[in-house]
Design a protein around this motif. Structure first.
Motif, short mmCIF file in Angstrom:
data_model
loop_
_atom_site.label_atom_id
_atom_site.label_comp_id
_atom_site.label_asym_id
_atom_site.label_seq_id
_atom_site.Cartn_x
_atom_site.Cartn_y
_atom_site.Cartn_z
N MET A 168 0.86 -1.19 0.00
CA MET A 168 0.00 0.00 0.00
C MET A 168 0.89 1.23 0.00
SD MET A 168 -1.81 2.72 1.21
CE MET A 168 -1.79 2.85 3.00
N VAL A 169 0.70 2.07 -1.01
CA VAL A 169 1.45 3.31 -1.10
C VAL A 169 0.47 4.44 -1.31
CG1 VAL A 169 3.13 4.65 -2.43
CG2 VAL A 169 3.54 2.22 -2.01
N GLU A 170 0.60 5.49 -0.53
CA GLU A 170 -0.22 6.69 -0.69
C GLU A 170 0.73 7.88 -0.74
OE1 GLU A 170 -3.30 9.13 2.10
OE2 GLU A 170 -3.85 7.04 1.67
N ALA A 171 0.72 8.59 -1.86
CA ALA A 171 1.69 9.67 -2.04
C ALA A 171 1.22 10.61 -3.13
CB ALA A 171 3.07 9.09 -2.39
N PRO A 172 1.81 11.80 -3.21
CA PRO A 172 1.43 12.75 -4.26
C PRO A 172 1.82 12.25 -5.65
CG PRO A 172 2.61 13.85 -2.48
CD PRO A 172 2.77 12.39 -2.26
N ALA A 173 1.00 12.58 -6.63
CA ALA A 173 1.27 12.19 -8.01
C ALA A 173 2.26 13.14 -8.65
CB ALA A 173 -0.02 12.17 -8.81
N ARG A 174 3.08 12.57 -9.52
CA ARG A 174 3.90 13.36 -10.44
C ARG A 174 3.60 12.79 -11.83
NH1 ARG A 174 9.01 16.00 -10.38
NH2 ARG A 174 9.10 17.12 -12.38
N VAL A 175 3.07 13.62 -12.70
CA VAL A 175 2.53 13.16 -13.98
C VAL A 175 3.56 13.36 -15.09
CG1 VAL A 175 0.67 13.41 -15.66
CG2 VAL A 175 0.20 13.70 -13.21
N VAL A 203 2.94 8.83 -12.36
CA VAL A 203 1.86 8.53 -13.30
C VAL A 203 2.42 8.75 -14.71
CG1 VAL A 203 -0.42 9.20 -14.13
CG2 VAL A 203 0.05 9.15 -11.67
N VAL A 204 2.59 7.66 -15.45
CA VAL A 204 3.12 7.74 -16.81
C VAL A 204 1.99 7.39 -17.77
CG1 VAL A 204 4.91 6.97 -18.40
CG2 VAL A 204 5.40 7.13 -15.95
N ARG A 205 1.50 8.38 -18.50
CA ARG A 205 0.30 8.21 -19.32
C ARG A 205 0.65 8.23 -20.80
NH1 ARG A 205 -2.16 14.20 -17.73
NH2 ARG A 205 -0.70 15.43 -19.01
N GLY A 248 -6.20 10.03 -17.10
CA GLY A 248 -5.89 11.32 -17.72
C GLY A 248 -6.40 12.51 -16.93
N LYS A 249 -7.16 12.29 -15.87
CA LYS A 249 -7.62 13.39 -15.02
C LYS A 249 -6.64 13.72 -13.90
CE LYS A 249 -12.65 12.67 -15.50
NZ LYS A 249 -13.91 12.57 -14.72
N VAL A 250 -5.65 12.89 -13.70
CA VAL A 250 -4.71 13.10 -12.59
C VAL A 250 -3.85 14.32 -12.87
CG1 VAL A 250 -2.81 12.13 -11.25
CG2 VAL A 250 -4.69 10.66 -12.00
N ARG A 251 -3.64 15.13 -11.84
CA ARG A 251 -2.78 16.31 -11.94
C ARG A 251 -1.65 16.20 -10.91
NH1 ARG A 251 -5.65 16.10 -15.80
NH2 ARG A 251 -7.24 17.63 -16.42
N ASP A 252 -0.55 16.87 -11.18
CA ASP A 252 0.56 16.90 -10.22
C ASP A 252 0.05 17.28 -8.84
OD1 ASP A 252 2.57 16.15 -11.97
OD2 ASP A 252 3.14 18.21 -12.47
N VAL A 283 -10.23 14.95 -19.32
CA VAL A 283 -9.13 14.02 -19.53
C VAL A 283 -8.09 14.69 -20.43
CG1 VAL A 283 -8.49 11.80 -20.55
CG2 VAL A 283 -10.63 12.01 -19.27
N ALA A 284 -6.83 14.55 -20.04
CA ALA A 284 -5.75 15.16 -20.81
C ALA A 284 -5.70 14.59 -22.23
CB ALA A 284 -4.42 14.92 -20.11
N VAL A 285 -5.29 15.42 -23.16
CA VAL A 285 -5.17 15.02 -24.56
C VAL A 285 -3.69 14.89 -24.90
CG1 VAL A 285 -5.63 15.69 -26.95
CG2 VAL A 285 -7.32 16.18 -25.16
#
Length: 609
Positions: free
Chosen positions: A447-454, A478-480, A541-545, A572-574
C-alpha cells in the motif's frame, strides 16, 4: 501423485467462463469440425495446386505424400539470430525432417514469422511495435498454414510475443494437431540480482557505461532464453500446463542431449496425433479447462503480467472469453509455489534443477487446483506433465518425483507454499482497472499513498530523474499515453532502476501507467495496464501533479483521493500533437497505424482482429 476434488473456486471460475463463452465457443468448434471433416488435401486440391505445393520436395517424398498420403507436417518457425532464445532453431528443420522420415512422414517448412527481441528494443522506438508484433506473428502463422496441405504442425518459438502469436495463429487453424517445440534457456551467467544492482548503481551515477555493459554482457552471454522468469519463460510454463509441449521440454538447455531427444519426441507426438486413431486437433484440446490450467500455472509461479493481456487474446482465438476478474479470483486460492527472479534469487536453470514446471504441475494437480481431465499432446493427458524427463539409452523417459521438494528455497509443495495466494492482483477504483504483480514487492509496500507526479512518457520521467528534479520525496509516478492506441503499449523497464533507487532510499514510491512492465516487474509496486487508456478517455488522464494517489494491493483499489465534484469536472488530458505524430513515425511505425487505431483495450487482449 495424489489427486483431490477440484477446488471450488477453480470449478466456479471455469464454469462461469464456460457459460460466458457458450455461444462463441460452440461456433468455433463447429468451424473446427467443418474444416476437419474435409477430404485429405491430396484429394481435394487441383493438380496444379498439388504440383506447386510439392514441387521442391525430393521425388521420394512427393510419392509418399501424394500417392501414399503419408502424414505431412508443416513447420512454422520464428528462427532468427537476433533472439538468443531462437538462434538454436537454425538447424531444427533438418532434425525434424530426419525424424519424420524415420516415422514414414514428410515435412515442409510452411513459413517463418518475425520475432523481435524486447531486450534489444527496450526504451527504444522499436519497442512501440513489440505488442503488435504478436498479431503480426499470428497473421504470419495463418499465411504459412494457408497452403492447407498439412496434417499437423510444429511451432518453433519461445519469446515474449512470439508464443502468444503462434498460438493465436494455430488456434485459427484449430482443425489440425499442433505441437510447440522450445529450445531452452541459456546457461547461468551473472546473477539477475547482481545485474539489477549494477543497473541501480548506473542510475545513481556510481558506475559508468563500461561497467554497465560488462555486467549486461555477463548476464546475456549465449544461446537460449534470458534466465529470469519473464514473459518468455512464463510462456514455456504455460505451454507445459496446457499440455502443448512434449512433457518436461520447457527448460532443458539447448546443448543438453536431452533437448535433441525431446525435439525428436515432439515430431513423434505430432505424427501420432495426426493419425486417426489419436487425432487431436488443437481447437478441441484447448478448451476452457486448459485455459484455466494456464492461468493457475501463471499465478502459482509468479509469472509475467503480460499474460493478462496475451492469454485473453489466446482464449478469444479459441472462442473463450476470460477477464482480469477471473485471474484475480483464481489468485485468491492459488498458492505461490516458486521463487524465481524477479520473485526470488534463483534463475530458471535453478528452477529446472529443483523440479521446474513438472514439480509445480504435480503439486497443483495433487491439490485439486488444475483440471486433470483434459486432452494434451501427450496421450496420457496432463498427468504426464507431472513427471521428471530424463534421457536413458538415447530416449526420453519419465520418473516420479520424491514427495519433498529438491530445493525448498526455489519450489515448495502446495501444503507449504511461499504464499497462500498467487502473485497477481486486480486493482479497481476511480482511475480504472489495472493489475499489479506483488510477488516480488515487499509486504510493507503493498500500500502506497503519495502525491502524483505526472509524465507524458517514459523519456520525460527519465529526463526529470537525470536532472535531479525528482528523487527526494514520496511519489506516485503517473506515466500516461502508453496504451495500445497511444503508442503500441511499450514495456517501461527503463523506469525500474530509478524507481528502485528511490525506494532504496526509504521513500515510498509507486508507478501507475496505462503501459506495460511485463515479467520483469520487480520490487517497486506498479499498477499497470490501466484501462481504459488515457487516449480512450480513461480517468488516469484526469490526474494532476500533487493529487494524492492511493495504490492498495491488499484492498485491491487504485484511487485518486480527489473531491468527487472536482473529479467529475476535470477533463481528460489530450496527448500532445507532437507526441502523437512522433509515436506514429520512424523505424516502420507508420506501418502499424491500423493496429493502433483498431486495438481493443488491454483487458480485452489488445487485439487488432
Amino acid at each position: 501423485m495424489n489427486t483431490t476434488a477440484l477446488n471450488a473456486t477453480v470449478h466456479d471460475v471455469t464454469e462461469r467462463i464456460r457459460q460466458r463463452s457458450a455461444g462463441p465457443r460452440a461456433a468455433y468448434l463447429q468451424r473446427v469440425q467443418q474444416w476437419g471433416d474435409r477430404a485429405p488435401s491430396q484429394d481435394r486440391m487441383g493438380c496444379a495446386n498439388i504440383a506447386h505445393a510439392f514441387a521442391a520436395m525430393p521425388s521420394s517424398d512427393k510419392f509418399r505424400v501424394v500417392a501414399e498420403k503419408a502424414v505431412h507436417l508443416g513447420v512454422v518457425t520464428a528462427y532468427n539470430d537476433m533472439l538468443s532464445a531462437h538462434q538454436p532453431y537454425e538447424h531444427y528443420p533438418e532434425q525434424i525432417r530426419r525424424t519424420a522420415a524415420r516415422l514414414g512422414a514428410t515435412v515442409q517448412v510452411a513459413g517463418g514469422t518475425p520475432a523481435m527481441c524486447d531486450g534489444v528494443t527496450q526504451g527504444m522506438p522499436g519497442m512501440e511495435m513489440s505488442l503488435f508484433s504478436r498479431d503480426t506473428i499470428a497473421m504470419s502463422t495463418a499465411v504459412a498454414l494457408s497452403h492447407d496441405v498439412f496434417d499437423a504442425a510444429l511451432f518453433l518459438g519461445i519469446c515474449d510475443k512470439i508464443v502468444p502469436g503462434l498460438l493465436i495463429g494455430a488456434l485459427h487453424f484449430g482443425h489440425i494437431p499442433c505441437v510447440f517445440v522450445p529450445a531452452g534457456p541459456m546457461s547461468s551467467g551473472l546473477s539477475n540480482s547482481e545485474k539489477a544492482k549494477v543497473r541501480e548503481q548506473f542510475a545513481r551515477k556510481e558506475v559508468g557505461r563500461p561497467e554497465l555493459l560488462e555486467a549486461e554482457s555477463k548476464a546475456y552471454h549465449g544461446a537460449g532464453t534470458c534466465t529470469f522468469y519473464g514473459t518468455a519463460n512464463s510462456n514455456q510454463m504455460l505451454l507445459e500446463a496446457m499440455g502443448l509441449h512434449v512433457p518436461g521440454a520447457a527448460f532443458v538447455h539447448p546443448h543438453d542431449p536431452l533437448r535433441q531427444a525431446l525435439t525428436d519426441s515432439a515430431v513423434e507426438h505430432a505424427v501420432g496425433m495426426a493419425r486417426r486413431n489419436r487425432y487431436t486437433p488443437i481447437g478441441q484440446l484447448v478448451d476452457e479447462r486448459v485455459i484455466v490450467n494456464a492461468m493457475v500455472a501463471l499465478l502459482a509461479t509468479g509469472g509475467s503480467t503480460n499474460h493478462l493481456i496475451h492469454w485473453v487474446a489466446v482464449a478469444r482465438a479459441a472462442g473463450i472469453q476470460i477477464s482480469w476478474t477471473d485471474f484475480s479470483d483464481l489468485s485468491a486460492v492459488v498458492p505461490l509455489l516458486s521463487r524465481v527472479y524477479p520473485n526470488g534469487a534463483a534463475d530458471v536453470n535453478a528452477f529446472q534443477a529443483a523440479g521446474g514446471p513438472s514439480f509445480v504441475i504435480r503439486e497443483l494437480l495433487g491439490a485439486g487446483l488444475m483440471h486433470a481431465d483434459v486432452l494434451a499432446v501427450s496421450a496420457g493427458g496432463i498427468a504426464d506433465y507431472a513427471r521428471w524427463a530424463t534421457l536413458q539409452d538415447g530416449a526420453v523417459k519419465y520418473e516420479a518425483f520424491d514427495e519433498a521438494p529438491r530445493n525448498p528455497d526455489v519450489v515448495r509443495t502446495a501444503a507449504a507454499p511461499f504464499s497462500p495466494t498467487g502473485g497477481l492482483r486486480l486493482l479497481t477504483g476511480n482511475l480504472g482497472r489495472s493489475v499489479i504483480k506483488v510477488s516480488a514487492v515487499p509486504e510493507d509496500r503493498h500500500m502506497v499513498e503519495a502525491p502524483a507526479r505526472v509524465f507524458d512518457s517514459q523519456e520525460a520521467f527519465l529526463a526529470a530523474f537525470a536532472a535531479g528534479e525528482i528523487g527526494d520525496a514520496d511519489m506516485v509516478a503517473v506515466v500516461r499515453f502508453q496504451g495500445p492506441q497511444a503508442n503500441g503499449m511499450p514495456e517501461l523497464h527503463k523506469l525500474t532502476p530509478p524507481l528502485g533507487v528511490m525506494q532504496g532510499k526509504g521513500l515510498r514510491v509507486a508507478l501507475v501507467t496505462d503501459g506495460r512492465m511485463s515479467g520483469a516487474s520487480g520490487k517497486v509496486p506498479a499498477a499497470i495496464h490501466v484501462s481504459p487508456e488515457v487516449v480512450q478517455g480513461g480517468p488516469l488522464g484526469k490526474v494532476r501533479d500533487g493529487d494524492i494517489i492511493r495504490l492498495d494491493a491488499v484492498a485491491g483499489t487504485l484511487e485518486a483521493l480527489v473531491d468527487a465534484a472536482e473529479w467529475a469536472r476535470r477533463e481528460v488530458a489530450v496527448i500532445p500533437e507532437a507526441q502523437r505524430i512522433a509515436n506514429g513515425h520512424g523505424l516502420g511505425r507508420e506501418l502499424f497505424a491500423a493496429f493502433r487505431r483498431s486495438s481493443s483495450t488491454a483487458e480485452e487482449g489488445a487485439c487488432s482482429w
